[in-house]
Design an enzyme around this catalytic site. Structure first.
Site, mmCIF file in Angstrom:
data_model
loop_
_atom_site.group_PDB
_atom_site.id
_atom_site.type_symbol
_atom_site.label_atom_id
_atom_site.label_comp_id
_atom_site.label_asym_id
_atom_site.label_seq_id
_atom_site.Cartn_x
_atom_site.Cartn_y
_atom_site.Cartn_z
ATOM 1 N N GLU A 76 45.996 1.132 38.972
ATOM 2 C CA GLU A 76 46.467 -0.059 38.273
ATOM 3 C C GLU A 76 47.182 -0.977 39.260
ATOM 4 O O GLU A 76 47.163 -2.197 39.123
ATOM 5 C CB GLU A 76 47.418 0.347 37.150
ATOM 6 C CG GLU A 76 47.937 -0.801 36.326
ATOM 7 C CD GLU A 76 48.802 -0.343 35.165
ATOM 8 O OE1 GLU A 76 49.674 -1.112 34.749
ATOM 9 O OE2 GLU A 76 48.602 0.778 34.669
ATOM 10 N N SER B 286 53.583 2.796 36.634
ATOM 11 C CA SER B 286 52.316 3.522 36.489
ATOM 12 C C SER B 286 51.346 3.120 37.597
ATOM 13 O O SER B 286 50.988 1.949 37.705
ATOM 14 C CB SER B 286 51.688 3.231 35.127
ATOM 15 O OG SER B 286 52.543 3.644 34.091
ATOM 16 N N ARG C 86 44.864 -3.630 30.653
ATOM 17 C CA ARG C 86 45.386 -3.725 32.014
ATOM 18 C C ARG C 86 44.526 -4.598 32.926
ATOM 19 O O ARG C 86 44.349 -4.315 34.105
ATOM 20 C CB ARG C 86 45.547 -2.330 32.630
ATOM 21 C CG ARG C 86 46.499 -1.419 31.893
ATOM 22 C CD ARG C 86 47.905 -2.024 31.796
ATOM 23 N NE ARG C 86 48.777 -1.084 31.120
ATOM 24 C CZ ARG C 86 48.956 -1.035 29.792
ATOM 25 N NH1 ARG C 86 48.323 -1.901 29.014
ATOM 26 N NH2 ARG C 86 49.759 -0.159 29.248
#
Length: 344
Positions: free
Chosen positions: A339, A243, A168
């Site tokens: 994130e 997310s 990520r």
């Protein structure tokens, strides 16, 4: 005649999937690299904050106004750069919707990104996060990216290794934040030479549910789409950015410490010996799944998804995220990391 247009005091609510209200002092739509050369040579650009915006699916405007220039990446095009017996190399404009690229590959029986089906956002944003899902990441197929540096006014091509892809993240998220990704080159595999990736248990479960015993690129994509629709609310109906937090990476001592609290804690071992704990499990363990507070809440479908319940402002979602982070750290001793990019 100028090739770019400066739009003033633009409502960016339609351009972020959280659907939060915010106003950009200026907005410039970038449709080709010539626009960028013109932009950096204009006096209006100098000494101002700037923000590169793709599909707005991994961003949260925390304030009522962004006092700077929003650069909307609208560079289009999917072209075959090269081809051999087994592979096809595609050059894709940074403003292309990621789902459109996946659809192109599925329709043409090209394997490698079908596990990334239905991820919102643009192709230009994909290397920044090194997007991943269900056992696959962009870095599995990435060849190179073409970038334009807003600080130097120079364009260059960066091979995959220079992009420093990781879980990520990438160099574009960590240190090289002043570049717009104009195009991305990926290498995908023709179906007859390709083995689909169904190692993720949930994929196998859905394929079994659909009565598919011999999965194909298309059927895996369809299974992934079904999984995502079940877990993540459609941002067109309820604002969210998918997310919100990264999974937690820890060493063996922390893994054992958490296991002493709950022996059923799910862990995934990385090749380097570290362990991944699903952030969704941590949040649900602390009792946050499905909780609501006026205009914001945590999805009842998936604990990683923070949602705008109607008329939330960005600061309310930030408030909820910080509450969750503090509580998980207090209860389990682990620090969650967003994130989503929070723009203040």
């Amino acid at each position: 005649m100028s090739g770019i247009s400066w739009e003033k005091n633009v409502d960016v609510q339609p351009y972020n999937t959280f659907n939060v209200p915010s106003t950009a002092r200026w907005l410039v739509r970038v449709q080709n690299i010539s626009n960028l050369y013109e932009l950096v040579n204009s006096t209006q650009f100098h000494n101002k904050r700037s923000l590169i915006l793709g599909g707005g699916s991994n961003i949260l405007f925390a304030n009522a106004q962004y006092d700077g220039i929003v650069l909307k990446n609208e560079i289009q095009g999917i072209k075959i750069q090269s081809e051999d017996d087994q592979h096809v190399t595609l050059r894709v404009g940074g403003g292309v919707e990621w789902v459109s690229l996946v659809d192109y590959c599925v329709q043409n029986d090209l394997g490698g990104i079908e596990n990334l089906s239905l991820i919102p956002g643009t192709v230009g944003a994909a290397p920044v996060q090194n997007i991943g899902a269900y056992g696959a990441e962009l870095s599995d197929v990435l060849v190179a990216v073409e970038v334009f540096d807003l600080d130097t006014g120079q364009a260059r091509t960066m091979p995959k290794d220079e992009c420093e892809p990781k879980y990520r993240g990438s160099i574009f998220k960590d240190t090289l934040k002043s570049v717009m990704i104009c195009a991305v080159t990926i290498r995908v595999v023709k179906a007859r030479f390709y083995s689909v990736n169904t190692g993720y248990g949930l994929i196998r479960d859905v394929l079994l549910e659909l009565g598919i015993s011999t999965p194909t690129i298309r059927s895996v994509s369809e299974a992934i789409c079904l999984l995502r629709k079940r877990k993540i609310p459609d941002p067109k109906s309820i604002g969210n950015a998918g997310s919100f937090f990264k999974n937690v990476v820890c060493d063996d001592s922390i893994r054992r410490s958490i296991e002493s609290v709950d022996a059923n804690t799910p862990f995934y071992r990385n090749p380097d010996g570290t362990y991944v704990i699903p952030a969704a499990w941590l949040i649900e363990k602390c009792g946050w799944k499905g909780r609501q507070f006026d205009n914001v809440g945590v999805s009842s479908r998936h604990a990683l998804v923070l949602v705008n319940l109607g008329r939330a402002e960005g600061r309310e979602i930030v408030w909820l995220a910080e509450l969750i982070m503090r509580d998980v750290q207090a209860q389990l001793g682990l620090l969650l990391t967003p994130e989503v990019n929070i723009i203040r």
